[in-house]
Design a protein around this motif. Structure first.
Motif, PDB file in Angstrom:
ATOM      1  N   GLU A  57      39.828  37.665  41.181  1.00  0.00           N
ATOM      2  CA  GLU A  57      41.116  37.059  40.835  1.00  0.00           C
ATOM      3  C   GLU A  57      42.201  37.521  41.793  1.00  0.00           C
ATOM      4  N   PHE A  99      40.369  35.142  35.948  1.00  0.00           N
ATOM      5  CA  PHE A  99      39.947  34.777  37.304  1.00  0.00           C
ATOM      6  C   PHE A  99      39.903  33.266  37.487  1.00  0.00           C
ATOM      7  N   SER A 117      43.472  31.733  37.453  1.00  0.00           N
ATOM      8  CA  SER A 117      44.212  32.011  38.683  1.00  0.00           C
ATOM      9  C   SER A 117      43.666  31.219  39.861  1.00  0.00           C
ATOM     10  N   SER A 144      47.077  38.064  30.033  1.00  0.00           N
ATOM     11  CA  SER A 144      45.996  38.552  30.888  1.00  0.00           C
ATOM     12  C   SER A 144      45.637  39.994  30.540  1.00  0.00           C
TER      13      SER A 144
END
Length: 454
Positions: free
Chosen positions: A255, A395, A398, A382
């Motif tokens: 990420e 991940f 993003s 998150s």
């Protein structure tokens, strides 16, 4: 409800104070470099995305170990938590030296790869090379900060990380500027200075981080806590722990890599616009941090509380904590966005006296101010999801928003609108990311994740 709010605030306030004070000290740090001129600011700003990339690798490793500590302590497995802390120490030595060596090698071609102007390249290369040499200490400080926080101690990381920044400013004062005479209360006082400029700023950062890393080690070995390290109880690497680090850390690393590579692409786009745009972008990003770093403090509480309640098997409480901290993040960032919009020129003027840089920096700050509430949602949600062991979700989110929204729109808008177009793309992406994070949080599938499995 009141009890859960109290638990969040108890853990969050030291992290929030820490982040706010760090931001203020970073403002002073950036202003010191900014006083050397826009070329010096551009040299530091040019490598910021790459530094953040390596920092992301360190952050991912810290997540991999610290979330395990939270879940072990939630399940009353203190010995397992201490074993994880011992393995984290070994990992710092190996992984820190490896990534530091890679960063040193990269420092030589990096400015040219990013398309920097010839006048900026030598300073940017030297700055990043010095920062790279301190990366093992940076990993160590990040690792033990995260472990102590997930063990419920947010005050010690607050104090030690503030020391990093205060010491950094003191060393900056001595290393950036040449010897000079200051007038204090009518008296002339000679002040020693190395006059190293941008290199002095990097050396100050590296030295202060190294000092505080050793203080973290002292705390881990000397202070009584559930994660205290003792030589007689030292532990080698264990398969289950490393597999959990892999499951937690790899998605987090990917990420951050996704975000950082995208930032590097955007930096290259901004570099093509000109030195003023690079300097304005760097200063605007620094100024923006005053709004989102308090949300990062709330995210710390979310990771710890969700991790410990998941370890204790209290999924109902984990859901309640996750939703509460996410809305707290939105509230904090709404206030932060209002501050950005109202005081945009004044925030940029802290770092630069260049009228072009101030005008452009203030303009882009006011654009991103409207995206701050949903940015807060993504930051805190998150952290809560990672506490439950959900690293894949952040991940994928993003990856989709950064490359599907920010990069695409930046490439489309930069040619017509310059830096303003890049920040319009950023604002659109932050809004999209925040909305998707909240949907994932409320769907609740993350509650079924099992971190420890063979």
């Amino acid at each position: 409800m009141r009890d859960t709010m109290g638990a969040v605030l108890l853990l969050a306030w030291p992290a929030i104070v820490e982040q706010l004070m760090i931001t203020l000290v970073q403002y002073v740090d950036t202003a010191m470099v900014g006083s050397l001129g826009s070329a010096a600011t551009a040299a530091v700003g040019l490598t910021a995305s790459t530094t953040w990339l390596f920092g992301g690798m360190f952050n991912a490793a810290s997540i991999g170990f610290s979330v395990q500590v939270a879940q072990h302590l939630g399940a009353s497995r203190e010995k397992s938590a201490r074993d994880v802390a011992w393995q984290a120490l070994g990992f710092v030595g190996i992984f820190g030296l490896l990534l530091g060596s890679i960063a040193v090698a990269l420092s030589f071609p990096l400015p040219a790869l990013l398309g920097a102007e010839a006048a900026v390249r030598p300073q940017a290369s030297l700055y990043f090379r010095i920062i790279a040499c301190a990366m093992p200490f940076t990993l160590g400080a990040n690792m033990f900060s995260a472990i102590l926080r997930c063990a419920g101690d947010t005050k010690t990381p607050m104090v030690l990380n503030l020391m990093i920044n205060v010491l950094n400013v003191v060393l900056n004062f001595c290393l950036i500027y040449p010897a000079r005479t200051l007038t204090l209360f009518g008296f002339s006082v000679p002040v020693w200075g190395a006059g190293w400029g941008v290199a002095g700023a990097a050396f100050a950062s590296g030295c202060s981080t190294a000092v505080v890393f050793f203080l973290f080690l002292l705390v881990m070995f000397r202070r009584r806590s559930p994660v205290q390290l003792k030589w007689k109880q030292r532990c080698g690497f264990q398969r289950e722990c490393l597999l959990a680090v892999w499951r937690l850390g790899l998605p987090a690393a990917l990420e951050r890599a996704t975000l950082c590579v995208a930032q590097i692409v955007i930096t290259a786009v901004i570099t093509g616009i000109g030195t003023v745009a690079v300097a304005a972008n760097h200063l605007a990003v620094t100024a923006e941090s005053i709004s989102y770093l308090p949300a990062s403090g709330v995210a710390v509480a979310g990771t710890t509380l969700v991790g410990q309640t998941m370890g204790a098997g209290r999924k109902d409480l984990a859901r309640r904590f996750a939703r509460m901290v996410s809305w707290m993040g939105i509230a904090i960032m709404t206030l932060g966005g209002a501050v950005l919009f109202a005081f945009a020129p004044q925030l940029i003027m802290i770092f630069s006296k260049d009228p072009e840089v101030i005008s452009l920096g203030a303009q882009v700050l006011r654009i991103v101010a409207f995206a701050e509430p949903l940015f807060g949602a993504s930051i805190v949600a998150s952290g809560a999801l990672r506490g439950a062991g959900d690293s894949k979700g952040p991940f994928y989110i993003s990856l989709a928003t950064m490359w599907g929204v920010r990069i695409t729109l930046s490439l489309l808008l930069a040619g017509q609108l310059g830096l303003v177009g890049v920040w319009l793309a950023m604002a659109a992406e932050l809004c999209a990311r925040g909305l998707i994070f909240m949907v994932r949080l409320y769907r609740g599938k993350w509650l079924e994740i099992s971190l420890f499995r063979s």
